[in-house]
Write an enzyme that holds these catalytic residues in place. Structure first.
Site, PDB file in Angstrom:
ATOM      1  N   LYS A 177       0.833  -1.208   0.000  1.00  0.00           N
ATOM      2  CA  LYS A 177       0.000   0.000   0.000  1.00  0.00           C
ATOM      3  C   LYS A 177       0.864   1.253   0.000  1.00  0.00           C
ATOM      4  O   LYS A 177       0.539   2.242  -0.674  1.00  0.00           O
ATOM      5  CB  LYS A 177      -0.941   0.001   1.210  1.00  0.00           C
ATOM      6  CG  LYS A 177      -1.808   1.255   1.347  1.00  0.00           C
ATOM      7  CD  LYS A 177      -2.791   1.444   0.193  1.00  0.00           C
ATOM      8  CE  LYS A 177      -3.472   2.804   0.222  1.00  0.00           C
ATOM      9  NZ  LYS A 177      -4.615   2.877   1.103  1.00  0.00           N
ATOM     10  N   LYS A 245      -0.869  11.732   5.976  1.00  0.00           N
ATOM     11  CA  LYS A 245      -0.497  10.683   6.938  1.00  0.00           C
ATOM     12  C   LYS A 245       0.190   9.514   6.209  1.00  0.00           C
ATOM     13  O   LYS A 245       1.248   9.031   6.637  1.00  0.00           O
ATOM     14  CB  LYS A 245      -1.764  10.174   7.643  1.00  0.00           C
ATOM     15  CG  LYS A 245      -1.547   9.031   8.589  1.00  0.00           C
ATOM     16  CD  LYS A 245      -2.829   8.171   8.773  1.00  0.00           C
ATOM     17  CE  LYS A 245      -3.075   7.264   7.583  1.00  0.00           C
ATOM     18  NZ  LYS A 245      -4.096   6.225   7.765  1.00  0.00           N
TER      19      LYS A 245
END
Lengths: 300, 300
Positions: A177, A245
């Site tokens: 990811k 983030k």
């Protein structure tokens, strides 16, 4: 006809834009759904449709055969899984826990070790494909953990994603990811720079998209977010504060490997400027605002 | 049956990887083809198939109804079109001239003005879609010029591209192509950074591509060049030295507009390093070599 008596009880924690759409897909496949979310309001439509609300993650863990979480940050994941009130301490024997949050590979490895010590299977399984992909069950799901654990929950994951791939052991889903987010970071720079150039050059941005959206520059981001940039539609599919983030996670991991990623760092810098100028909760396509975009209205 | 007697005589100048494939498509549609190239060897297969060779651009211009050029740099374009031996001085009355080189928008505007003064129609019509797109006639063709001139040659352009879009007046095709190259520049950073991260993290890059190639990061470059990066296949579809030229054009144009494009500048810097380390004639996917890519073989 109700098939749900034969099916695993699925606990779902985290009902934001992505999680809410994903849980809805699982419920639609007749899995008995148990839900928990920090803010209860986001669970209401699922509860109205038959899901069982739990006041705590521990209460949900006590009944669920499979628990899926998709929450905000690695800290949220840690708080949810660890400690006496956490999922690991309260999950049923032989439960499978699946964290679909985009989170730290090292944390995923730690949770998998702790789970194994309790004979619980744990997978990290973050997703890509955005809100559209979540609603349509067409997410790409990147899995880290054991093939055996994946086999036990693969049918559930296929409610949410067409492309479910085991990438390796614990943490490999998260690493994959982060690769995805690293590709996206610089691709967003390209899309925003190309379209802001188009506008500055006096071209019609939608017409430009009709050309470049079918050549070598084409892709999900150009073709889906490019038209939104052109229209000044900054409503979030994927919020800048979440992307910031993710980029920070990727940067820290790369740093730990001694691996320099200057494109990622440039994207971090520009997105941080946007956070500081009020775009934290806008969609990632608001990156055009980091360029001379609005200004050119005076020229046309 | 030979339809070619009813068809416009097409002159084609520039028979490199792209031009050769594009001219082959035009010939396959039964247009009588006239060819010129700096190096005659590259014309041989077309001549063998029936095209007429010319020793000079002026000789070709004297017979062609439509002239297509796709050469190296803006300087090559200038040399080809201007002067006593150039295309503008030697083209037939009512000819249509189409420059498909990726070149300067300002030069395209100047040539269009000069052409108009001689009652010749001129279009700028650069392409995207790579060698594959050229061979299969699936290019995206970005046109600048008049709708009337485009209408006269649209059937010929459709031999080479499925997506032919008029972007505006003279130079608009070139501006659109530069947008395309700007998007590609940073997207290549993303693809190279994401895949080099994957390799450093110990993942299998092809397996990573099978996940991220279907999510929000997916696109022509990730899905076509990513596997080549993973395999260390740096054979050129699109050569770095050509891309460096295009990025320099885009940078100069943006600079003239007072428009900063930091992602483009970063890509220029990394690709320049590759030129200096012997990758000038490699494909653009060799960008992975600007990252800690080879090194990690020791770790696996």
């Amino acid at each position: 006809m109700n098939h749900s008596e034969n099916k695993a009880k699925v606990g779902f924690i985290g009902l934001g834009i992505m999680g809410g759409a994903m849980a809805t897909r699982v419920a639609a496949a007749d899995y008995p759904l148990h839900v928990y979310n920090r803010s209860r309001a986001k669970a209401q439509s699922l509860v109205d449709a038959g899901a069982t609300w739990h006041d705590t993650p521990a209460s949900l863990a006590a009944v669920a055969d499979v628990i899926i979480s998709i929450v905000g940050t690695p800290t949220d994941v840690r708080d949810l899984y660890l400690g006496n009130a956490g999922l690991l301490a309260n999950a049923r024997p032989a439960a499978v826990l699946i964290d679909m949050t985009t989170s730290s590979p090292a944390l995923a490895q730690q949770l998998a070790r702790d789970a194994q010590a309790r004979s619980i299977d744990m997978l990290d399984a973050p997703v890509s494909g955005g809100e559209i992909g979540a609603r349509e069950g067409r997410l790409s799901i990147m899995v880290g953990g054991s093939a055996e654990a994946l086999a036990r929950v693969e049918a559930i994951l296929h409610c949410m994603g067409t492309n479910v791939v085991l990438q390796g052991g614990p943490g490999a889903g998260q690493h994959t990811k982060l690769c995805n987010q690293i590709v996206i970071a610089s691709t967003m720079l390209g899309v925003a720079e190309g379209l802001s150039y188009a506008r500055n050059a006096g071209l019609d941005v939608q017409t430009v998209l009709s050309s470049i959206g079918s050549g070598a520059a084409s892709g999900f981001l150009l073709n889906n977010l490019g038209p939104k940039m052109a229209n000044g539609d900054f409503a979030p599919g994927f919020m800048i504060e979440h992307f910031v983030k993710d980029m920070a996670l990727a940067y820290e991991e790369a740093l730990a490997m001694g691996h320099e990623l200057p494109g990622l760092q440039l994207a971090q810098r520009l997105y941080q400027q946007l956070v500081e100028t009020g775009f934290a909760r806008a969609g990632t396509q608001a990156l055009v605002n980091a360029y001379a975009w609005g200004k050119t209205d005076e020229n046309h």
